[in-house]
Design a protein around this motif. Sequence first.
Motif, PDB file in Angstrom:
ATOM      1  N   THR A 222     -20.832 -12.427 -38.708  1.00  0.00           N
ATOM      2  CA  THR A 222     -19.515 -12.203 -38.123  1.00  0.00           C
ATOM      3  C   THR A 222     -18.530 -13.286 -38.526  1.00  0.00           C
ATOM      4  N   GLU A 223     -17.317 -12.860 -38.830  1.00  0.00           N
ATOM      5  CA  GLU A 223     -16.252 -13.794 -39.172  1.00  0.00           C
ATOM      6  C   GLU A 223     -15.864 -14.614 -37.944  1.00  0.00           C
ATOM      7  N   ASN A 224     -15.411 -15.832 -38.196  1.00  0.00           N
ATOM      8  CA  ASN A 224     -15.006 -16.730 -37.126  1.00  0.00           C
ATOM      9  C   ASN A 224     -13.733 -17.445 -37.561  1.00  0.00           C
ATOM     10  N   LYS A 225     -12.808 -17.627 -36.629  1.00  0.00           N
ATOM     11  CA  LYS A 225     -11.525 -18.245 -36.977  1.00  0.00           C
ATOM     12  C   LYS A 225     -11.685 -19.671 -37.492  1.00  0.00           C
ATOM     13  N   ARG A 226     -12.841 -20.282 -37.244  1.00  0.00           N
ATOM     14  CA  ARG A 226     -13.077 -21.649 -37.712  1.00  0.00           C
ATOM     15  C   ARG A 226     -13.584 -21.696 -39.150  1.00  0.00           C
ATOM     16  N   THR A 283     -23.678 -15.781 -36.218  1.00  0.00           N
ATOM     17  CA  THR A 283     -22.348 -16.006 -35.654  1.00  0.00           C
ATOM     18  C   THR A 283     -22.136 -17.471 -35.345  1.00  0.00           C
ATOM     19  N   GLY A 284     -20.860 -17.832 -35.168  1.00  0.00           N
ATOM     20  CA  GLY A 284     -20.511 -19.182 -34.773  1.00  0.00           C
ATOM     21  C   GLY A 284     -20.138 -19.236 -33.316  1.00  0.00           C
ATOM     22  N   ALA A 288     -16.891 -15.027 -30.551  1.00  0.00           N
ATOM     23  CA  ALA A 288     -17.860 -14.245 -31.324  1.00  0.00           C
ATOM     24  C   ALA A 288     -19.263 -14.352 -30.762  1.00  0.00           C
ATOM     25  N   TRP A 306     -20.796 -25.496 -35.387  1.00  0.00           N
ATOM     26  CA  TRP A 306     -19.481 -25.905 -35.886  1.00  0.00           C
ATOM     27  C   TRP A 306     -19.356 -27.402 -35.717  1.00  0.00           C
TER      28      TRP A 306
END
Length: 483
Positions: A222-226, A283-284, A288, A306
């Motif tokens: 999954t994409e993560n804004k970080r 996922t991060g 998410a 992260w």
Amino acid sequence: MPAIRVDNPVTVRIKRFASSADLQEYARTMTLRYRPGLSVLFRALWQDRWAHALFDGLYPAFVSLARFGLENHAFTPVAVMSNYTSSLDCKKTESQALGLSGVGIYTGTACQMEEAFRLFGGLGKKHQELVRVNELWEQLRSASASLLFDHLVVGSAHMGEYASYLSLPGTKDSSVAEETSAYGRDIVGEFADRLYHAHGLEPPPPRTSSKPAKQVLRVIITENKRMTAGEIAAMKELAKAGVGGAGTETGSHSLNISFIDWSAVQPFRNQLKLLQDTDIMVTGIGTALFYSAFLPYGSVCVNTGWKDAMSIPTFGEEVLGMSNHRSKFVYMPLNRIREGVSKADVEHQIQRAASLILAGFSLPLQNAEENLSIFGRIIHDLGQHSDASKKGLQGREQVDGGFLCHQRPTGQTSLSDLVFERLVDAKNLLFQLPGPMGLAEACQMDVDKLRQLKKKYRLPEALGASGATCECVICESCGLSTV
């Protein structure tokens, strides 16, 4: 540390009657609006952010119902909400598809969550009502009427997500679960199942072993804004190229890998539908990670972690792992997070997750502590060995119910913040501190014991900082970024 008091006075007008006859006479003069059946009053903060809407609003309300044995009952949601969607019909697909407004509100998500409240209360029935408290108040004022509920449940006693200790409220070792035998049930799973049903979907079926009947395991990254642009490109390439098979004594299984941008999977029902058949989620931290609550039996969640601007690593909301009876959680090694997670690192964790599934772990999980990272295990042991620390972490000794103890200095609910003895971010406080304060002090933790446990679990070695010499072992003031 002396308790910090937060004053928020409420004025209550009391009318007294000399006798029951006087009370009955007064009641006959009243204009009443009657609401039959079960109603649940709760506050839904930030309902345009789905994880806040569900886990700061609806989930605490559900736990309140469960404490009364009402978790399977239909109810009318009576919600305190922001006025984000007043001009919209949230039942319509086009309303749920709206994006970011000019004032920074995710209007479509707000509609999706209001629909989730409504459908959840009505067990999926389309005619279920959702009552907004502000609109209800105006109706009562204009009619000079009073409201009579047939059955009303209200209050959650700090059972919101951010008031937790090691797990979500209502689950094992949570801040409110004094009677662990009563609340050590799969309350998060029950919440997820009801949410699936509310959206017209069959919940993932129960299983006693993770060994799958199918030959292809579904993996989502999954994409993560970080994520940086380079990291996103690498993850897309990994999804495209794959990682090959995962062989065990049961035979060879293949992996079907997808890179998921949740903003492109709309509305929320479609997100649940995707999770319904997911075996491995990579996922991060942050929003998410909350999707892990809806993963099927026998799945694995890979937490890639992260690091912040100070190079301090975290696994974010790992309380979700401690609350989950259906999935295993694995964590990216801390030294890899500090150095920068690569495509090869993620590939290795996916292979590890597949091997766990195919080896066959028992369900439901009997030992939720296995789902904690090194940070979680340190804090778990601290609570086991220090009753004062446990009470402080639970907020039982603070007048504010532990709010100060969970200020999320790095931007998420993070047990690593406690382990690293980070400072409370005074900029984001709702009230003033008496001076600079660390989380260890705010949570009334036994610092000496905490530092012993850091050594026991070899935290410096895990961080790739075995040569570090700090009185606090490893902490923010020690300058972790320079180690």
